[in-house]
Design a protein around this motif. Structure first.
Motif, PDB file in Angstrom:
ATOM      1  N   PHE A  84       1.051  -1.114   0.068  1.00  0.00           N
ATOM      2  CA  PHE A  84       0.123   0.296  -0.476  1.00  0.00           C
ATOM      3  C   PHE A  84       0.965   1.099   0.566  1.00  0.00           C
ATOM      4  N   LYS A  85       0.708   2.181  -1.239  1.00  0.00           N
ATOM      5  CA  LYS A  85       1.363   2.852  -1.194  1.00  0.00           C
ATOM      6  C   LYS A  85       1.464   5.027  -0.420  1.00  0.00           C
ATOM      7  N   GLN A  86       0.329   4.001   0.560  1.00  0.00           N
ATOM      8  CA  GLN A  86      -0.455   5.105   1.537  1.00  0.00           C
ATOM      9  C   GLN A  86       0.198   4.751   2.557  1.00  0.00           C
ATOM     10  N   LEU A  87       0.967   4.109   2.798  1.00  0.00           N
ATOM     11  CA  LEU A  87       1.799   3.190   4.260  1.00  0.00           C
ATOM     12  C   LEU A  87       3.279   3.599   3.892  1.00  0.00           C
ATOM     13  N   GLN A  88       3.832   4.247   3.098  1.00  0.00           N
ATOM     14  CA  GLN A  88       4.788   4.584   2.431  1.00  0.00           C
ATOM     15  C   GLN A  88       5.241   5.495   3.089  1.00  0.00           C
ATOM     16  N   SER A  89       5.763   5.716   4.319  1.00  0.00           N
ATOM     17  CA  SER A  89       5.902   7.434   4.448  1.00  0.00           C
ATOM     18  C   SER A  89       7.466   6.383   5.365  1.00  0.00           C
ATOM     19  N   ARG A 149      -4.730   2.388  10.748  1.00  0.00           N
ATOM     20  CA  ARG A 149      -4.579   2.307   8.917  1.00  0.00           C
ATOM     21  C   ARG A 149      -3.658   0.991   9.014  1.00  0.00           C
ATOM     22  N   THR A 198      -8.315   3.649   0.347  1.00  0.00           N
ATOM     23  CA  THR A 198      -7.463   5.324   0.632  1.00  0.00           C
ATOM     24  C   THR A 198      -7.681   4.793   2.007  1.00  0.00           C
ATOM     25  N   PHE A 199      -6.850   5.214   3.169  1.00  0.00           N
ATOM     26  CA  PHE A 199      -6.321   5.199   4.794  1.00  0.00           C
ATOM     27  C   PHE A 199      -6.985   6.346   5.472  1.00  0.00           C
TER      28      PHE A 199
END
Length: 340
Positions: free
Chosen positions: A63-68, A315, A339-340
């Motif tokens: 999940f790109k939304q979790l890539q921080s 998330r 979306t998260f």
């Protein structure tokens, strides 16, 4: 041959790790039911550790939304804990239940080195997470400048390199055994114990636990203080009754999360490192079964890390549910556009 071994040889009821060797270690006698319970508990711990951390790894990679930057630290931590569960814990389980080490001295050294490397790396990753959260909450305006993917990668690389170098240099140089020659001479065949003399018991405990643990505690205390101050400031600005209520809820949730993270960390590792420091000064009088139990308490911290994310971070909770639903229960869920 030590006196204790001579006494064992005079008894016909004693079992040995290697019956054909005169200097074999005696094997602790355990009832079958106790061994079965130990295998079940330890195997469950290994499975939860490996698959729980795999869930974290898959979630962040997929999940790109979790890539921080923050989650890249958690990704590296999950890799450490997953390696610990798959490469170290199965052999530790065999040693703990059977009471013997059957794989030879070379594998014992490799196992002890990996055990120490991954345990130290896991603790230092937790400390790095605390540093990251401190910058995010206490200095949010400059957080994006300070914490980037490259700086996080640099920090992670330093932790891996330091943990590996420190652990294997100590073991291969055998500085942890200086002054313990008499103790080593009486060591029998079939054991694999990582022991430290007085000096290195203190040094390793400080480097691996007390220094990073103190840093974590101070940072989390400051984070809680700043978060509480922010919540109070928001409450003072709004007169609507829902605003103070929401800020109080966030404050309580932050307090619970921080208290749980630190509580689990301290409960798992503090008894082991206190024993590591104290035991050499007491002539290594701590029973093997007690010390072994404390080692597994430390391992359990790696089991708890993915559970903390699942319970406290929405998330990750959502990502876990989607991955389990698709790959375990074979539901055809579409991950695109989520979306998260």
């Amino acid at each position: 041959v030590s006196i204790s071994q001579v006494e064992y040889e005079e008894s016909d009821d004693v079992l040995y790790c290697f019956p054909d060797l005169r200097d074999s270690c005696p094997r602790a006698h355990k009832q079958t039911i106790i061994r079965v319970v130990m295998y079940m508990f330890m195997l469950a711990t290994i499975l939860v550790t490996v698959f729980g951390n795999l869930l974290v790894i898959i979630s962040i990679c997929h999940f790109k939304q979790l890539q921080s930057p923050t989650n890249f630290i958690i990704l590296s931590l999950a890799c450490v804990d997953c390696f610990l569960g798959s490469l170290v814990l199965p052999y530790s389980m065999m040693r703990s239940v059977e009471g013997c080490w059957y794989l030879g001295q070379a594998v014992c050294t490799l196992h002890s080195g990996l055990d120490m490397t991954l345990s130290v790396a896991s603790i230092l990753h937790l400390c790095l997470v605390a540093v990251d959260r401190h910058w995010a909450i206490c200095d949010p305006l400059r957080y994006g400048i300070k914490v980037t993917t490259s700086t996080v990668a640099c920090g992670i690389g330093i932790i891996w390199l330091f943990s590996f170098t420190f652990s294997f240099c100590v073991l291969l140089s055998k500085v942890n055994l200086v002054g313990m020659e008499a103790f080593i001479q009486n060591e029998c065949v079939g054991t694999c114990l990582l022991i430290f003399n007085k000096q290195w018991g203190v040094i390793v405990s400080l480097v691996a636990f007390f220094v990073p643990g103190t840093v974590m505690s101070l940072l989390y205390l400051k984070i809680f203080y700043v978060a509480r101050r922010h919540a109070q400031s928001i409450s003072d600005r709004f007169t609507a009754p829902s605003a103070p209520q929401a800020s109080e809820q966030r404050e309580r949730k932050a307090a619970k999360t921080l208290a749980f993270v630190m509580g689990v960390f301290l409960v798992c590792w503090l008894p082991f490192f206190i024993t590591t420091i104290v035991d050499p000064f007491l002539g290594f009088s701590t029973p093997y079964s007690v010390f072994d139990a404390l080692v597994w308490f430390g391992y359990f911290n790696s089991t708890c890390n993915p559970l903390i994310y699942g319970f406290f971070y929405p998330r990750f909770q959502k990502a876990f549910k989607m991955i389990v639903s698709r790959y375990v229960f074979f539901h055809t869920a579409d991950f695109k556009g989520v979306t998260f």
